[in-house]
Motif scaffolding. Structure first.
Motif, PDB file in Angstrom:
ATOM      1  N   ARG A  74      -3.083   7.232  -4.748  1.00 29.00           N
ATOM      2  CA  ARG A  74      -3.939   7.336  -3.555  1.00 29.00           C
ATOM      3  C   ARG A  74      -3.977   5.996  -2.824  1.00 29.00           C
ATOM      4  NH1 ARG A  74      -5.055   8.323   0.746  1.00 29.00           N
ATOM      5  NH2 ARG A  74      -7.142   8.592   1.555  1.00 29.00           N
ATOM      6  N   CYS A  75      -4.071   4.908  -3.564  1.00 34.55           N
ATOM      7  CA  CYS A  75      -4.080   3.573  -2.965  1.00 34.55           C
ATOM      8  C   CYS A  75      -2.754   3.296  -2.268  1.00 34.55           C
ATOM      9  CB  CYS A  75      -4.369   2.527  -4.043  1.00 34.55           C
ATOM     10  SG  CYS A  75      -4.487   0.842  -3.425  1.00 34.55           S
ATOM     11  N   ASP A 105      -0.555   5.448  -1.165  1.00 35.97           N
ATOM     12  CA  ASP A 105      -0.420   6.335  -0.008  1.00 35.97           C
ATOM     13  C   ASP A 105      -1.278   5.854   1.163  1.00 35.97           C
ATOM     14  OD1 ASP A 105       1.272   7.903  -1.533  1.00 35.97           O
ATOM     15  OD2 ASP A 105      -0.213   9.493  -1.886  1.00 35.97           O
ATOM     16  N   ALA A 106      -2.498   5.434   0.869  1.00 29.79           N
ATOM     17  CA  ALA A 106      -3.398   4.974   1.932  1.00 29.79           C
ATOM     18  C   ALA A 106      -2.815   3.754   2.644  1.00 29.79           C
ATOM     19  CB  ALA A 106      -4.777   4.654   1.358  1.00 29.79           C
ATOM     20  N   PHE A 107      -2.283   2.809   1.877  1.00 25.71           N
ATOM     21  CA  PHE A 107      -1.696   1.627   2.507  1.00 25.71           C
ATOM     22  C   PHE A 107      -0.402   1.975   3.242  1.00 25.71           C
ATOM     23  CE2 PHE A 107      -4.805  -0.712   0.084  1.00 25.71           C
ATOM     24  CZ  PHE A 107      -5.107  -1.769   0.928  1.00 25.71           C
ATOM     25  N   ALA A 108       0.368   2.903   2.705  1.00 24.64           N
ATOM     26  CA  ALA A 108       1.596   3.332   3.381  1.00 24.64           C
ATOM     27  C   ALA A 108       1.276   3.997   4.717  1.00 24.64           C
ATOM     28  CB  ALA A 108       2.387   4.294   2.495  1.00 24.64           C
ATOM     29  N   ASP A 109       0.110   4.663   4.784  1.00 24.58           N
ATOM     30  CA  ASP A 109      -0.322   5.326   6.016  1.00 24.58           C
ATOM     31  C   ASP A 109      -1.113   4.396   6.937  1.00 24.58           C
ATOM     32  OD1 ASP A 109       0.840   7.670   5.111  1.00 24.58           O
ATOM     33  OD2 ASP A 109      -1.052   8.526   4.373  1.00 24.58           O
ATOM     34  N   GLY A 110      -1.257   3.128   6.537  1.00 25.48           N
ATOM     35  CA  GLY A 110      -2.020   2.182   7.344  1.00 25.48           C
ATOM     36  C   GLY A 110      -3.521   2.392   7.257  1.00 25.48           C
ATOM     37  N   GLU A 111      -3.987   3.077   6.214  1.00 22.10           N
ATOM     38  CA  GLU A 111      -5.402   3.382   6.057  1.00 22.10           C
ATOM     39  C   GLU A 111      -6.004   2.803   4.782  1.00 22.10           C
ATOM     40  OE1 GLU A 111      -5.621   7.625   6.289  1.00 22.10           O
ATOM     41  OE2 GLU A 111      -4.951   7.683   8.370  1.00 22.10           O
ATOM     42  N   GLY A 112      -5.305   1.864   4.155  1.00 26.85           N
ATOM     43  CA  GLY A 112      -5.779   1.292   2.900  1.00 26.85           C
ATOM     44  C   GLY A 112      -7.043   0.473   3.098  1.00 26.85           C
ATOM     45  N   THR A 113      -7.918   0.551   2.110  1.00 23.00           N
ATOM     46  CA  THR A 113      -9.192  -0.175   2.165  1.00 23.00           C
ATOM     47  C   THR A 113      -9.429  -0.907   0.849  1.00 23.00           C
ATOM     48  OG1 THR A 113     -10.513   1.618   1.197  1.00 23.00           O
ATOM     49  CG2 THR A 113     -10.157   1.674   3.618  1.00 23.00           C
ATOM     50  N   TRP A 114     -10.415  -1.791   0.874  1.00 27.04           N
ATOM     51  CA  TRP A 114     -10.832  -2.450  -0.362  1.00 27.04           C
ATOM     52  C   TRP A 114     -11.296  -1.413  -1.380  1.00 27.04           C
ATOM     53  CZ3 TRP A 114      -9.329  -6.910  -1.780  1.00 27.04           C
ATOM     54  CH2 TRP A 114      -9.168  -7.951  -0.867  1.00 27.04           C
ATOM     55  N   GLY A 115     -11.918  -0.345  -0.907  1.00 30.41           N
ATOM     56  CA  GLY A 115     -12.357   0.712  -1.819  1.00 30.41           C
ATOM     57  C   GLY A 115     -11.199   1.319  -2.584  1.00 30.41           C
ATOM     58  N   HIS A 116     -10.086   1.541  -1.901  1.00 35.13           N
ATOM     59  CA  HIS A 116      -8.893   2.070  -2.574  1.00 35.13           C
ATOM     60  C   HIS A 116      -8.414   1.103  -3.660  1.00 35.13           C
ATOM     61  CE1 HIS A 116      -8.434   4.380   1.286  1.00 35.13           C
ATOM     62  NE2 HIS A 116      -8.264   5.339   0.405  1.00 35.13           N
ATOM     63  N   VAL A 117      -8.339  -0.173  -3.299  1.00 37.37           N
ATOM     64  CA  VAL A 117      -7.840  -1.180  -4.238  1.00 37.37           C
ATOM     65  C   VAL A 117      -8.756  -1.273  -5.454  1.00 37.37           C
ATOM     66  CG1 VAL A 117      -7.269  -3.623  -4.548  1.00 37.37           C
ATOM     67  CG2 VAL A 117      -6.715  -2.483  -2.386  1.00 37.37           C
ATOM     68  N   LEU A 118     -10.070  -1.324  -5.197  1.00 38.23           N
ATOM     69  CA  LEU A 118     -11.013  -1.448  -6.307  1.00 38.23           C
ATOM     70  C   LEU A 118     -10.965  -0.233  -7.227  1.00 38.23           C
ATOM     71  CD1 LEU A 118     -13.209  -3.039  -7.748  1.00 38.23           C
ATOM     72  CD2 LEU A 118     -14.874  -1.942  -6.231  1.00 38.23           C
ATOM     73  N   LEU A 119     -10.939   0.973  -6.648  1.00 37.17           N
ATOM     74  CA  LEU A 119     -10.904   2.168  -7.490  1.00 37.17           C
ATOM     75  C   LEU A 119      -9.620   2.239  -8.309  1.00 37.17           C
ATOM     76  CD1 LEU A 119     -12.564   4.786  -5.155  1.00 37.17           C
ATOM     77  CD2 LEU A 119     -13.471   3.862  -7.303  1.00 37.17           C
ATOM     78  N   GLU A 120      -8.501   1.821  -7.720  1.00 40.75           N
ATOM     79  CA  GLU A 120      -7.259   1.781  -8.494  1.00 40.75           C
ATOM     80  C   GLU A 120      -7.428   0.877  -9.713  1.00 40.75           C
ATOM     81  OE1 GLU A 120      -2.637   0.239  -8.327  1.00 40.75           O
ATOM     82  OE2 GLU A 120      -3.751   0.344  -6.457  1.00 40.75           O
ATOM     83  N   GLU A 121      -7.968  -0.316  -9.497  1.00 40.73           N
ATOM     84  CA  GLU A 121      -8.132  -1.266 -10.613  1.00 40.73           C
ATOM     85  C   GLU A 121      -9.150  -0.770 -11.633  1.00 40.73           C
ATOM     86  OE1 GLU A 121      -6.133  -3.609 -11.257  1.00 40.73           O
ATOM     87  OE2 GLU A 121      -5.109  -3.652  -9.327  1.00 40.73           O
ATOM     88  N   VAL A 122     -10.252  -0.191 -11.173  1.00 42.35           N
ATOM     89  CA  VAL A 122     -11.277   0.309 -12.096  1.00 42.35           C
ATOM     90  C   VAL A 122     -10.703   1.416 -12.974  1.00 42.35           C
ATOM     91  CG1 VAL A 122     -13.432   1.644 -12.227  1.00 42.35           C
ATOM     92  CG2 VAL A 122     -13.282  -0.358 -10.726  1.00 42.35           C
ATOM     93  N   PHE A 123      -9.986   2.369 -12.368  1.00 43.08           N
ATOM     94  CA  PHE A 123      -9.460   3.470 -13.170  1.00 43.08           C
ATOM     95  C   PHE A 123      -8.307   3.037 -14.068  1.00 43.08           C
ATOM     96  CE2 PHE A 123     -12.141   5.991 -10.453  1.00 43.08           C
ATOM     97  CZ  PHE A 123     -12.658   6.901 -11.364  1.00 43.08           C
ATOM     98  N   GLU A 124      -7.577   1.995 -13.686  1.00 44.57           N
ATOM     99  CA  GLU A 124      -6.588   1.438 -14.617  1.00 44.57           C
ATOM    100  C   GLU A 124      -7.303   0.853 -15.830  1.00 44.57           C
ATOM    101  OE1 GLU A 124      -2.950   0.393 -11.526  1.00 44.57           O
ATOM    102  OE2 GLU A 124      -4.203  -1.244 -12.263  1.00 44.57           O
ATOM    103  N   ALA A 125      -8.422   0.192 -15.614  1.00 37.91           N
ATOM    104  CA  ALA A 125      -9.201  -0.353 -16.735  1.00 37.91           C
ATOM    105  C   ALA A 125      -9.747   0.772 -17.605  1.00 37.91           C
ATOM    106  CB  ALA A 125     -10.344  -1.231 -16.214  1.00 37.91           C
ATOM    107  N   ILE A 126     -10.286   1.804 -16.984  1.00 38.25           N
ATOM    108  CA  ILE A 126     -10.871   2.917 -17.729  1.00 38.25           C
ATOM    109  C   ILE A 126      -9.830   3.611 -18.610  1.00 38.25           C
ATOM    110  CG2 ILE A 126     -11.937   5.214 -17.464  1.00 38.25           C
ATOM    111  CD1 ILE A 126     -13.863   2.898 -16.930  1.00 38.25           C
TER     112      ILE A 126
END
Length: 109
Positions: free
Chosen positions: A54-55, A57-78
């Protein structure tokens, strides 16, 4: 006597001081806490893969946000079960938080 600078990245000193202040408040309220990690559960890798994609894809579409980045990192940790790898992932979560806060501060927020 001159002491070396502990933090060299702009904004990290203030971030660390703010985190320390919050930790002191948590310790005063709840004391030293110990809980199970709760990571590596069934489906956690699926959640990590979802947020990673999702992160991207969002950046590839020019719609990436800090929320995307943070959730990617949080779920990698989980998704992690190995304590050393979990620690490394949590450091990445903290670093993303520091970067996001630095960005907010740069906007005068």
């Amino acid at each position: 006597m001159s002491y070396p600078t502990l933090f060299t990245t702009p904004g990290v000193r203030q971030f660390a001081e703010d985190v320390d202040t919050e930790r002191q408040a948590q310790l005063a309220k709840w004391g030293d806490q110990h809980h199970p990690d709760g990571t590596g559960y069934d489906g956690s890798n699926m959640h990590a893969d979802f947020w990673r994609q999702r992160c991207q894809d969002a950046f590839a579409d020019g719609e990436g946000t800090w929320g995307h980045v943070l959730l990617e990192e949080v779920f990698e940790a989980i998704a992690e079960q190995d304590p050393a790898t979990l620690r490394a992932e949590l450091i990445q979560v903290a670093a993303v938080c520091a970067a996001w806060i630095a960005d907010l501060d740069s906007r005068g927020a």
